[in-house]
Design an enzyme around this catalytic site. Sequence first.
Site, PDB file in Angstrom:
ATOM      1  N   LYS A 133      -6.100   9.918  -9.094  1.00 55.23           N
ATOM      2  CA  LYS A 133      -6.724  10.740  -8.297  1.00 55.23           C
ATOM      3  C   LYS A 133      -7.450  11.844  -9.202  1.00 55.23           C
ATOM      4  O   LYS A 133      -6.764  12.622  -9.673  1.00 55.23           O
ATOM      5  CB  LYS A 133      -5.998  11.193  -7.174  1.00 55.23           C
ATOM      6  CG  LYS A 133      -4.962  10.382  -6.512  1.00 55.23           C
ATOM      7  CD  LYS A 133      -5.728   9.374  -5.385  1.00 55.23           C
ATOM      8  CE  LYS A 133      -6.243  10.300  -4.248  1.00 55.23           C
ATOM      9  NZ  LYS A 133      -6.789   9.630  -3.385  1.00 55.23           N
TER      10      LYS A 133
ATOM     11  N   HIS B 252       1.040  -1.175  -0.008  1.00 56.50           N
ATOM     12  CA  HIS B 252       0.109  -0.044   0.106  1.00 56.50           C
ATOM     13  C   HIS B 252       0.871   1.302   0.118  1.00 56.50           C
ATOM     14  O   HIS B 252       1.510   1.555   1.029  1.00 56.50           O
ATOM     15  CB  HIS B 252      -0.768  -0.152   1.187  1.00 56.50           C
ATOM     16  CG  HIS B 252      -1.863   1.110   1.339  1.00 56.50           C
ATOM     17  ND1 HIS B 252      -1.967   1.869   2.308  1.00 56.50           N
ATOM     18  CD2 HIS B 252      -2.768   1.671   0.486  1.00 56.50           C
ATOM     19  CE1 HIS B 252      -2.813   2.967   2.308  1.00 56.50           C
ATOM     20  NE2 HIS B 252      -3.608   2.614   1.188  1.00 56.50           N
ATOM     21  N   ARG B 253       0.885   1.914  -1.324  1.00 55.19           N
ATOM     22  CA  ARG B 253       1.784   2.969  -1.215  1.00 55.19           C
ATOM     23  C   ARG B 253       3.270   2.770  -0.993  1.00 55.19           C
ATOM     24  O   ARG B 253       3.971   3.741  -0.388  1.00 55.19           O
ATOM     25  CB  ARG B 253       1.423   4.196  -0.626  1.00 55.19           C
ATOM     26  CG  ARG B 253      -0.177   4.537  -0.553  1.00 55.19           C
ATOM     27  CD  ARG B 253      -0.695   5.613   0.157  1.00 55.19           C
ATOM     28  NE  ARG B 253      -2.211   5.481   0.225  1.00 55.19           N
ATOM     29  CZ  ARG B 253      -3.024   6.180   1.017  1.00 55.19           C
ATOM     30  NH1 ARG B 253      -2.333   6.675   2.225  1.00 55.19           N
ATOM     31  NH2 ARG B 253      -4.170   6.123   1.039  1.00 55.19           N
TER      32      ARG B 253
ATOM     33  N   GLU C 130       0.573  -0.689  -4.988  1.00 53.05           N
ATOM     34  CA  GLU C 130      -0.266   0.392  -5.144  1.00 53.05           C
ATOM     35  C   GLU C 130       0.455   1.819  -5.161  1.00 53.05           C
ATOM     36  O   GLU C 130       1.161   2.013  -4.154  1.00 53.05           O
ATOM     37  CB  GLU C 130      -1.436   0.132  -4.303  1.00 53.05           C
ATOM     38  CG  GLU C 130      -2.724   1.174  -4.653  1.00 53.05           C
ATOM     39  CD  GLU C 130      -2.587   2.511  -3.852  1.00 53.05           C
ATOM     40  OE1 GLU C 130      -3.335   3.239  -3.750  1.00 53.05           O
ATOM     41  OE2 GLU C 130      -1.651   2.411  -2.750  1.00 53.05           O
TER      42      GLU C 130
ATOM     43  N   HIS D 182      -0.961  10.898  -2.603  1.00 54.64           N
ATOM     44  CA  HIS D 182      -2.474  10.603  -2.250  1.00 54.64           C
ATOM     45  C   HIS D 182      -3.146  11.670  -2.121  1.00 54.64           C
ATOM     46  O   HIS D 182      -4.249  11.809  -2.892  1.00 54.64           O
ATOM     47  CB  HIS D 182      -2.089   9.790  -1.028  1.00 54.64           C
ATOM     48  CG  HIS D 182      -3.511   9.176  -0.454  1.00 54.64           C
ATOM     49  ND1 HIS D 182      -4.303  10.025   0.489  1.00 54.64           N
ATOM     50  CD2 HIS D 182      -4.378   8.300  -0.963  1.00 54.64           C
ATOM     51  CE1 HIS D 182      -5.373   9.586   0.746  1.00 54.64           C
ATOM     52  NE2 HIS D 182      -5.390   8.415  -0.160  1.00 54.64           N
TER      53      HIS D 182
ATOM     54  N   ASP E 182      -0.453   6.229  -5.864  1.00 53.50           N
ATOM     55  CA  ASP E 182      -1.458   7.254  -6.351  1.00 53.50           C
ATOM     56  C   ASP E 182      -0.987   8.276  -7.402  1.00 53.50           C
ATOM     57  O   ASP E 182      -0.136   8.889  -7.358  1.00 53.50           O
ATOM     58  CB  ASP E 182      -2.005   8.081  -4.997  1.00 53.50           C
ATOM     59  CG  ASP E 182      -2.482   7.211  -4.105  1.00 53.50           C
ATOM     60  OD1 ASP E 182      -3.652   6.647  -4.078  1.00 53.50           O
ATOM     61  OD2 ASP E 182      -1.983   7.075  -2.847  1.00 53.50           O
TER      62      ASP E 182
ATOM     63  N   GLU F  23      -3.501   4.256  -8.872  1.00 58.60           N
ATOM     64  CA  GLU F  23      -5.085   4.983  -8.384  1.00 58.60           C
ATOM     65  C   GLU F  23      -4.754   6.282  -9.065  1.00 58.60           C
ATOM     66  O   GLU F  23      -4.254   7.136  -8.702  1.00 58.60           O
ATOM     67  CB  GLU F  23      -5.265   4.720  -7.122  1.00 58.60           C
ATOM     68  CG  GLU F  23      -6.563   5.501  -6.732  1.00 58.60           C
ATOM     69  CD  GLU F  23      -6.718   5.624  -5.416  1.00 58.60           C
ATOM     70  OE1 GLU F  23      -7.588   6.580  -5.039  1.00 58.60           O
ATOM     71  OE2 GLU F  23      -6.168   5.001  -4.435  1.00 58.60           O
TER      72      GLU F  23
ATOM     73  N   ASP G  58       0.207  -1.913   4.469  1.00 63.63           N
ATOM     74  CA  ASP G  58       1.324  -1.074   4.911  1.00 63.63           C
ATOM     75  C   ASP G  58       2.731  -2.155   5.091  1.00 63.63           C
ATOM     76  O   ASP G  58       3.844  -1.702   4.892  1.00 63.63           O
ATOM     77  CB  ASP G  58       1.230  -0.154   5.725  1.00 63.63           C
ATOM     78  CG  ASP G  58       0.055   0.687   5.372  1.00 63.63           C
ATOM     79  OD1 ASP G  58      -0.238   1.145   4.548  1.00 63.63           O
ATOM     80  OD2 ASP G  58      -0.466   1.432   6.805  1.00 63.63           O
TER      81      ASP G  58
END
Length: 226
Positions: A93, A6-7, A33, A48, A35, A91, A210
């Site tokens: 945004k 996650h990020r 992943e 993000h 953003d 992702e 994370d």
Amino acid sequence: MITIAHRGASAYFKENTLPAFKAAFDLGALFMETDLQRSKDGVLVLYHDYSLPNGQNIKDLNYSALRKLHVPTLQELFKTAKNPNIKINIEIKNDGNLYPNIEKQLFSFLKDEPSAHLDRLLISSFDFDTLRQVRRLNPSVKIGLLTRDFNLAQALQINAYSVNMSVKRINSSIVKTCRKHHLKTFIYTVNDYRTALKLQKMGVDGIFSDFPQLLNPNFLNIGLSV
């Protein structure tokens, strides 16, 4: 069930930074992943929130200013993710079409980036119009319907690959419906091993965490040199 970093390895380093990405790969992550946004001067950057802690908007800053804050570019991510087996969830945004034509710009970038094979990618967004535009531009790229309220019709309309939902909203009924319609279920953000096991038992296909090594039963004993 797979783990999606996650990020990056954001439990160890600031999220959506090159150190977080590198740490995730060092820990063996094969799915990550991040953003996507755009600087004022048109650079695709990875961050993000729509604004910085000081209140300045990402869209209002040139990349030279963002670079000083260690905001990486999409190009830098692909240079870091050298292993062609690593998959990347981008992702977008773009609530309210904040970044007009960012979908077209993304595909233009991917076309020119040698390591950005479409089979490596999952493109997601909370903005459904953005996902519809992604599908119009490319009929085969994998799309993750990022949603707070499960809507099967929307997933089928864009021929989604997955439904990406919060761990607080997912339930066994949604998982079963998705499986019936050949949709993967990817759930965020899961940092507890017992919760991960419950989701695995439920039939979830993947979790965003994370801790890229969360599904390793001995993950608390896995060190990371910093």
